[in-house]
Scaffold this active site. Structure first.
Site, PDB file in Angstrom:
ATOM      1  N   ASN A 244       0.858  -1.187   0.000  1.00  9.41           N
ATOM      2  CA  ASN A 244       0.000   0.000   0.000  1.00  9.41           C
ATOM      3  C   ASN A 244       0.896   1.239   0.000  1.00  9.41           C
ATOM      4  O   ASN A 244       1.460   1.602   1.033  1.00  9.41           O
ATOM      5  CB  ASN A 244      -0.898  -0.018   1.245  1.00  9.41           C
ATOM      6  CG  ASN A 244      -1.802   1.197   1.325  1.00  9.41           C
ATOM      7  OD1 ASN A 244      -1.903   1.969   0.364  1.00  9.41           O
ATOM      8  ND2 ASN A 244      -2.456   1.378   2.465  1.00  9.41           N
ATOM      9  N   TRP A 245       1.018   1.855  -1.171  1.00 10.39           N
ATOM     10  CA  TRP A 245       1.895   3.033  -1.292  1.00 10.39           C
ATOM     11  C   TRP A 245       1.224   4.293  -0.735  1.00 10.39           C
ATOM     12  O   TRP A 245       1.844   5.344  -0.644  1.00 10.39           O
ATOM     13  CB  TRP A 245       2.280   3.268  -2.763  1.00 10.39           C
ATOM     14  CG  TRP A 245       3.058   2.152  -3.391  1.00 10.39           C
ATOM     15  CD1 TRP A 245       3.527   1.018  -2.784  1.00 10.39           C
ATOM     16  CD2 TRP A 245       3.461   2.056  -4.774  1.00 10.39           C
ATOM     17  NE1 TRP A 245       4.185   0.223  -3.701  1.00 10.39           N
ATOM     18  CE2 TRP A 245       4.166   0.836  -4.918  1.00 10.39           C
ATOM     19  CE3 TRP A 245       3.290   2.867  -5.896  1.00 10.39           C
ATOM     20  CZ2 TRP A 245       4.700   0.420  -6.147  1.00 10.39           C
ATOM     21  CZ3 TRP A 245       3.826   2.460  -7.113  1.00 10.39           C
ATOM     22  CH2 TRP A 245       4.532   1.248  -7.236  1.00 10.39           C
ATOM     23  N   LYS A 246      -0.040   4.187  -0.406  1.00 12.33           N
ATOM     24  CA  LYS A 246      -0.831   5.328   0.101  1.00 12.33           C
ATOM     25  C   LYS A 246      -0.654   6.523  -0.838  1.00 12.33           C
ATOM     26  O   LYS A 246      -0.546   6.340  -2.040  1.00 12.33           O
ATOM     27  CB  LYS A 246      -0.444   5.656   1.542  1.00 12.33           C
ATOM     28  CG  LYS A 246      -0.418   4.417   2.438  1.00 12.33           C
ATOM     29  CD  LYS A 246      -0.354   4.747   3.894  1.00 12.33           C
ATOM     30  CE  LYS A 246      -0.170   3.471   4.692  1.00 12.33           C
ATOM     31  NZ  LYS A 246      -0.323   3.661   6.106  1.00 12.33           N
TER      32      LYS A 246
ATOM     33  N   HIS B  15      -9.883   1.147   4.739  1.00 11.98           N
ATOM     34  CA  HIS B  15      -8.609   1.360   5.445  1.00 11.98           C
ATOM     35  C   HIS B  15      -8.862   2.295   6.632  1.00 11.98           C
ATOM     36  O   HIS B  15      -9.690   3.211   6.541  1.00 11.98           O
ATOM     37  CB  HIS B  15      -7.565   1.958   4.491  1.00 11.98           C
ATOM     38  CG  HIS B  15      -6.191   1.923   5.055  1.00 11.98           C
ATOM     39  ND1 HIS B  15      -5.754   2.841   5.985  1.00 11.98           N
ATOM     40  CD2 HIS B  15      -5.153   1.062   4.857  1.00 11.98           C
ATOM     41  CE1 HIS B  15      -4.505   2.548   6.329  1.00 11.98           C
ATOM     42  NE2 HIS B  15      -4.110   1.482   5.651  1.00 11.98           N
TER      43      HIS B  15
ATOM     44  N   GLU C  91      -5.722  -5.162  10.606  1.00 16.06           N
ATOM     45  CA  GLU C  91      -4.693  -4.155  10.874  1.00 16.06           C
ATOM     46  C   GLU C  91      -5.035  -3.403  12.158  1.00 16.06           C
ATOM     47  O   GLU C  91      -5.879  -2.491  12.147  1.00 16.06           O
ATOM     48  CB  GLU C  91      -4.647  -3.126   9.735  1.00 16.06           C
ATOM     49  CG  GLU C  91      -4.360  -3.702   8.377  1.00 16.06           C
ATOM     50  CD  GLU C  91      -3.829  -2.619   7.435  1.00 16.06           C
ATOM     51  OE1 GLU C  91      -2.661  -2.721   7.062  1.00 16.06           O
ATOM     52  OE2 GLU C  91      -4.564  -1.679   7.113  1.00 16.06           O
TER      53      GLU C  91
ATOM     54  N   GLY D 121       1.932   2.241  10.816  1.00 14.21           N
ATOM     55  CA  GLY D 121       2.859   3.366  10.663  1.00 14.21           C
ATOM     56  C   GLY D 121       3.527   3.820  11.943  1.00 14.21           C
ATOM     57  O   GLY D 121       4.097   4.907  11.991  1.00 14.21           O
TER      58      GLY D 121
ATOM     59  N   SER E 246       3.043  -2.051  10.610  1.00 12.79           N
ATOM     60  CA  SER E 246       4.482  -1.980  10.897  1.00 12.79           C
ATOM     61  C   SER E 246       5.236  -3.271  10.551  1.00 12.79           C
ATOM     62  O   SER E 246       6.152  -3.678  11.270  1.00 12.79           O
ATOM     63  CB  SER E 246       4.729  -1.588  12.357  1.00 12.79           C
ATOM     64  OG  SER E 246       4.322  -0.245  12.560  1.00 12.79           O
TER      65      SER E 246
ATOM     66  N   GLY F 163       2.732  -1.149   4.358  1.00 15.32           N
ATOM     67  CA  GLY F 163       2.710   0.266   4.011  1.00 15.32           C
ATOM     68  C   GLY F 163       4.128   0.795   3.821  1.00 15.32           C
ATOM     69  O   GLY F 163       4.740   0.624   2.767  1.00 15.32           O
ATOM     70  N   GLY F 164       4.673   1.408   4.864  1.00 18.07           N
ATOM     71  CA  GLY F 164       5.978   2.079   4.790  1.00 18.07           C
ATOM     72  C   GLY F 164       7.082   1.244   4.146  1.00 18.07           C
ATOM     73  O   GLY F 164       7.825   1.744   3.290  1.00 18.07           O
TER      74      GLY F 164
HETATM   75  C1  PEP Z   1      -1.136   0.196   6.148  1.00 15.18           C
HETATM   76  O1  PEP Z   1      -1.288   1.399   6.039  1.00 15.18           O
HETATM   77  O2  PEP Z   1      -1.986  -0.574   5.694  1.00 15.18           O
HETATM   78  C2  PEP Z   1       0.051  -0.310   6.829  1.00 15.18           C
HETATM   79  C3  PEP Z   1       0.060  -1.531   7.215  1.00 15.18           C
HETATM   80  O3  PEP Z   1       1.085   0.607   7.017  1.00 15.18           O
HETATM   81  P1  PEP Z   1       2.504   0.314   7.720  1.00 15.18           P
HETATM   82  O4  PEP Z   1       3.043  -0.968   7.138  1.00 15.18           O
HETATM   83  O5  PEP Z   1       3.340   1.489   7.371  1.00 15.18           O
HETATM   84  O6  PEP Z   1       2.241   0.166   9.186  1.00 15.18           O
END
Ligand code: PEP
Length: 243
Positions: free
Chosen positions: A7-9, A91, A162, A168, A206, A227-228
């Site tokens: 997920n590049w957001k 989300h 999640e 994040g 994370s 995500g990140g």
């Molecule tokens: C997300 O936004 O779905 C996510 C899991 O982000 P991160 O991996 O950065 O916690």
């Protein structure tokens, strides 16, 4: 093979999204289709051109209504036209802006009308709910409301569990605890959808190259939503290659 969704957001400009897509295409050449990239809406078509079928394409949201006078929305058919195979809905970053499970339920129904799009439905509790040991009750409610009235038939859905407090923050849920939650999410979803429902449940929050393996070894964790760490090609490559 477990499913890894990136997920590049809205982290990247169009230009930077295309650069990242080129890196994905290089790194995942010969991949067996277990990686999905979700760029922002403007980048979808360009990223698809670069990725071809090496990495599948996903959108980060969709409008609940069919094509028509709905300013700002993108409908399901347009996402399919753009080459999307997956779409994230619900989300926590959208729920935080007021999106309700009832609205997500309408989006899910719209997605299931199209034959080629698989929904990735996000659920998860806040830190205060977690601390108060209300995670299961809260997530069960989200699942019940989001899946209300859904008849999957032979279609498959993905639920991303999640915990909001893990997104994040660098504070990931321990894999043993995540396994328990995933088994719970599966059982709750099957109460609504029926025991033969085609259901994949993946963990997000994370995930990095050091903790990913622990999740992927768990029997009820069918993949990851990242995500990140999905923005850093070398780190993401390590995560995806575990699966
Ligand atoms: C997300 O936004 O779905 C996510 C899991 O982000 P991160 O991996 O950065 O916690």
């Amino acid at each position: 093979m477990k499913l890894i969704i990136a997920n590049w957001k809205n982290n990247f400009s169009l230009r930077d999204s295309l650069v990242l897509a080129k890196n994905y295409a290089k790194v995942f050449k010969g991949n067996k289709g277990s990686v999905v990239a979700c760029p922002n809406a403007v980048a979808l078509v360009g990223v698809k051109k670069i990725l071809g079928s090496v990495v599948k394409l996903g959108a980060q949201d969709v409008g609940a209504q069919e094509r028509g006078a709905h300013t700002g929305d993108i409908d399901v058919k347009t996402l399919v036209e753009a080459g999307c195979s997956y779409v994230i809905i619900g989300h926590s970053e959208r729920r935080a802006q007021g999106e309700s499970s009832a609205q997500i339920n309408l989006k899910l129904k719209a997605i299931l009308k199209a034959t080629k799009l698989t929904p990735v439905i996000c659920v998860g509790e806040s830190w205060s709910q977690y601390q108060a040991k209300k995670s299961k009750a809260f997530v069960a409610g989200q699942i019940k409301q989001t899946l209300a009235g859904i008849n999957l038939g032979t279609r498959q859905i993905i639920i991303a569990y999640e915990p909001i407090w893990a997104i994040g923050t660098g504070k990931a849920m321990q894999a043993d605890e995540a396994q328990i939650m995933h088994a719970f999410v599966k059982a709750e979803a099957k109460k609504v959808l029926g025991s033969s429902a085609r259901l994949i449940v993946i963990y997000g929050g994370s995930v990095n190259d050091l903790n990913a393996r622990a999740y992927l070894l768990k029997s009820d964790i069918d993949g990851l939503l990242v995500g990140g760490a999905s923005l850093k090609i070398q780190e993401f490559k390590k995560i995806a290659n575990i699966s």
